[in-house]
Motif scaffolding. Structure first.
Motif, PDB file in Angstrom:
ATOM      1  N   ASP A   1      -1.695  -2.924 -13.128  1.00 27.47           N
ATOM      2  CA  ASP A   1      -0.868  -2.226 -12.129  1.00 27.47           C
ATOM      3  C   ASP A   1       0.573  -2.194 -12.630  1.00 27.47           C
ATOM      4  O   ASP A   1       1.500  -2.460 -11.873  1.00 27.47           O
ATOM      5  CB  ASP A   1      -0.970  -2.957 -10.785  1.00 27.47           C
ATOM      6  CG  ASP A   1      -0.249  -2.206  -9.668  1.00 27.47           C
ATOM      7  OD1 ASP A   1      -0.075  -0.982  -9.783  1.00 27.47           O
ATOM      8  OD2 ASP A   1       0.153  -2.865  -8.689  1.00 27.47           O
TER       9      ASP A   1
ATOM     10  N   ASP B   1      -1.073   4.982  -9.527  1.00 22.36           N
ATOM     11  CA  ASP B   1      -0.836   3.726  -8.805  1.00 22.36           C
ATOM     12  C   ASP B   1      -1.798   3.630  -7.632  1.00 22.36           C
ATOM     13  O   ASP B   1      -1.473   4.031  -6.536  1.00 22.36           O
ATOM     14  CB  ASP B   1       0.619   3.694  -8.340  1.00 22.36           C
ATOM     15  CG  ASP B   1       0.988   2.382  -7.665  1.00 22.36           C
ATOM     16  OD1 ASP B   1       0.226   1.422  -7.777  1.00 22.36           O
ATOM     17  OD2 ASP B   1       2.043   2.337  -7.017  1.00 22.36           O
ATOM     18  N   ASP B   2      -3.033   3.117  -7.794  1.00 24.22           N
ATOM     19  CA  ASP B   2      -3.401   2.393  -8.993  1.00 24.22           C
ATOM     20  C   ASP B   2      -4.816   2.773  -9.393  1.00 24.22           C
ATOM     21  O   ASP B   2      -5.389   2.163 -10.286  1.00 24.22           O
ATOM     22  CB  ASP B   2      -3.272   0.897  -8.658  1.00 24.22           C
ATOM     23  CG  ASP B   2      -3.383  -0.049  -9.832  1.00 24.22           C
ATOM     24  OD1 ASP B   2      -3.022   0.345 -10.936  1.00 24.22           O
ATOM     25  OD2 ASP B   2      -3.853  -1.167  -9.630  1.00 24.22           O
TER      26      ASP B   2
ATOM     27  N   GLU C   1      -1.778  -3.800  -1.367  1.00 24.57           N
ATOM     28  CA  GLU C   1      -0.679  -4.122  -2.281  1.00 24.57           C
ATOM     29  C   GLU C   1       0.558  -3.334  -1.911  1.00 24.57           C
ATOM     30  O   GLU C   1       1.675  -3.841  -2.003  1.00 24.57           O
ATOM     31  CB  GLU C   1      -1.105  -3.801  -3.722  1.00 24.57           C
ATOM     32  CG  GLU C   1      -0.186  -4.390  -4.784  1.00 24.57           C
ATOM     33  CD  GLU C   1       1.032  -3.531  -5.098  1.00 24.57           C
ATOM     34  OE1 GLU C   1       1.996  -4.047  -5.667  1.00 24.57           O
ATOM     35  OE2 GLU C   1       1.041  -2.325  -4.756  1.00 24.57           O
ATOM     36  N   GLU C   2       0.361  -2.094  -1.462  1.00 27.41           N
ATOM     37  CA  GLU C   2       1.516  -1.241  -1.151  1.00 27.41           C
ATOM     38  C   GLU C   2       2.247  -1.704   0.115  1.00 27.41           C
ATOM     39  O   GLU C   2       3.311  -1.186   0.449  1.00 27.41           O
ATOM     40  CB  GLU C   2       1.088   0.231  -1.019  1.00 27.41           C
ATOM     41  CG  GLU C   2       0.448   0.806  -2.277  1.00 27.41           C
ATOM     42  CD  GLU C   2       1.401   0.909  -3.466  1.00 27.41           C
ATOM     43  OE1 GLU C   2       2.560   0.474  -3.350  1.00 27.41           O
ATOM     44  OE2 GLU C   2       0.972   1.414  -4.516  1.00 27.41           O
TER      45      GLU C   2
ATOM     46  N   HIS D   1      -5.349  -2.663  -7.398  1.00 21.82           N
ATOM     47  CA  HIS D   1      -5.456  -2.350  -5.969  1.00 21.82           C
ATOM     48  C   HIS D   1      -5.941  -0.931  -5.732  1.00 21.82           C
ATOM     49  O   HIS D   1      -5.710  -0.040  -6.568  1.00 21.82           O
ATOM     50  CB  HIS D   1      -4.130  -2.604  -5.240  1.00 21.82           C
ATOM     51  CG  HIS D   1      -2.986  -1.735  -5.678  1.00 21.82           C
ATOM     52  ND1 HIS D   1      -2.677  -0.545  -5.073  1.00 21.82           N
ATOM     53  CD2 HIS D   1      -2.073  -1.891  -6.671  1.00 21.82           C
ATOM     54  CE1 HIS D   1      -1.608  -0.010  -5.660  1.00 21.82           C
ATOM     55  NE2 HIS D   1      -1.225  -0.804  -6.638  1.00 21.82           N
TER      56      HIS D   1
HETATM   57 ZN    ZN Z   1       0.535  -0.436  -7.721  1.00 22.02          ZN
END
Ligand code: ZN
Length: 479
Positions: free
Chosen positions: A195, A134-135, A168-169, A100
């Motif tokens: 990830d 991340d990431d 994604e977060e 991501h």
């Molecule tokens: Zn991540």
């Protein structure tokens, strides 16, 4: 896992050596874009980040590169990025790399950052900045693996697809719809997740399991309104007390969950799984220190690693009832709210757990009290079948680059990997090279560039190993 001994140097060693400056500069450019998916004010940054990612894929030699919008026009989601290279032929394996490009907010800045979060700096082989670990750093590693192989060999050993998510977060709210919509385009024999973390530099590891999750909001009502505690107290039901009784009866004296049949489907680890899991190091004092707690508790007869990795749990995440303002108010509360989060392991099923919770409540809530249950989520647990040939390919690739095969860890949390595996009907393997100490989601996030270089090398070796596999078509997750 027994691996053939081979001492060949990683194929992209020279490529990485001569590309380091360019890769670091590119990663820094990307980190400068505050692609915070949680904050609508950064919408444009999220789009800029997606475009930069699309360009990286194009420059690497991937085709059909596109920024894919998600959500609806009324409620747009973070854009995802797709790209592929499909010239390995119809009999070659197809791998999809998932990662991501959105990042966590830099706030809350309870502890200040040592350097501004979106002005990356490199110090002693470590890059500091939000999104380095991340990431974006991990995405770079996988894109560079493909780029290096295409440059050195002119082709890839597998058909390769990239799906770089943009929210994604936020908990991937539109990922499932995106996967359904592009099911044919994204189809793959194996999903490579970039990830995840490794235990330590020199101690490579890969996560082979994630727990499922189902949560419940339970609203209780015992009377029409709050009542005077002098006039009615001691004679009528008290909603706060009912919620407390329910919470305290969720576990028995051995800290086992009391929902009927809760453990019926829980699979004990096989001999090989148990041996692999037992090799994962654990330091109880460090663990307590990280959590900031004085002691540990949990299911009797199980270690802390088992409790978070291989056993299901039920947490009371909130109890709200009665008067919580300043001073005191003499009432018998009529309403209460109890929130529970249950983490599931193979082969538990969220729907069955919900049925069990309803039966459990029916037994404990007296007649005449009102109960309203709202369910949130329903992620199934996910486990990578150790015997799948892609797992062996991953272990071989990691051993070639890191010198030792990976330890096999299990995540206590739940993520989008279950959707990927279920919708695409493919096993998920994890080639993450971040370290647990990278401070992701916290101030001073950073990424060890040594891990980045090894990530590029291991990404390429993994594709080479996957290219040697035949006959994995049609193997379903869980086989
Ligand atoms: Zn991540």
């Amino acid at each position: 896992m027994a691996l053939p001994s081979d001492s060949r140097a990683p194929l992209l060693a020279n490529y990485v050596e001569r590309s380091k400056d360019r890769i670091v500069a590119t990663l820094a450019d990307w980190v400068r874009i505050p692609s915070i998916s949680a904050d609508p004010a950064h919408r444009r940054d999220l789009e800029t980040s997606a475009e930069l990612c699309a360009n990286l894929l194009r420059e690497a030699g991937l085709r059909n590169v596109a920024v894919l919008p998600t959500g609806t026009p009324a409620g747009p989601g973070g854009p995802a990025v797709y790209g592929d290279w499909l010239d390995a032929g119809p009999t070659a394996l197809t791998a999809l790399v998932y990662c991501h490009h959105d990042v966590q907010p830099a706030d809350p800045l309870k502890e200040p950052w040592s350097s501004p979060p979106f002005e990356p700096v490199v110090n002693d082989g470590v890059m500091w900045g939000r999104g380095t670990s991340d990431d974006k750093g991990q995405v770079m590693a996988q894109i560079e693996a493909a780029r290096g192989l295409l440059l050195e060999r002119g082709s890839l050993p597998v058909n390769l697809k990239f799906l770089v998510e943009g929210e994604e977060e936020l908990g991937s709210p539109h990922l499932e719809a995106l996967l359904e919509h592009h099911r044919d385009q994204f189809a793959a024999d194996v999903v490579i997740v970039a990830d995840t973390t490794m235990l330590a530099p020199g101690t490579p590891s890969t996560s082979i399991a994630m727990r499922g999750l189902v949560a419940f909001d339970i609203a209780l009502r015992t009377a029409k309104t709050d009542l005077h505690s002098g006039t009615w107290g001691g004679t009528v039901p008290n909603a706060a007390l009912l919620a407390a009784r329910l919470a305290s009866s969720l576990h028995d004296a051995d800290n086992r969950v009391t929902l009927p049949g809760f453990y019926d489907r829980v699979r004990e680890l096989s001999g090989a799984e148990a041996a692999a899991f037992a090799a994962v190091p654990f330091d109880e004092e460090v663990y307590k220190g990280q959590a900031g707690v004085a002691y540990l508790e949990g299911e009797a007869g199980r270690t802390p690693l088992e409790r978070t990795g291989t056993r299901p749990t039920a947490e009371v995440v909130g109890i709200h009832a009665g008067y919580a303002g300043p001073g005191i108010k003499t009432i018998v509360p009529a309403e209460a709210n109890l929130k529970l989060a249950l983490r599931l392991v193979p082969d538990q099923v969220p729907d069955e757990v919900e049925a069990s919770l309803r039966a459990w409540l029916a037994e404990r809530v007296p007649r005449g009290c009102e109960v309203r249950i709202t369910r949130h989520g329903g992620v199934k647990p996910l486990v990578t079948p150790l015997a799948h040939p892609a797992m062996k390919a991953l272990a071989t690739a990691i051993k070639r680059v890191f010198g030792v095969p990976p330890l096999l860890t299990r995540e206590g949390g739940s993520g989008p990997e279950e959707s990927l595996s279920r919708v695409l009907q493919a096993p998920v393997i994890a080639l993450g090279v971040s370290l647990a100490t990278d401070n992701f989601h916290a101030p001073d996030e950073h990424f060890d560039l040594g891990q980045l270089w090894q990530g590029v090398l291991a990404g390429a070796e993994l594709l080479i190993e996957l290219g040697k596999l035949e006959d994995v078509h049609g193997q379903l997750p869980g086989d």
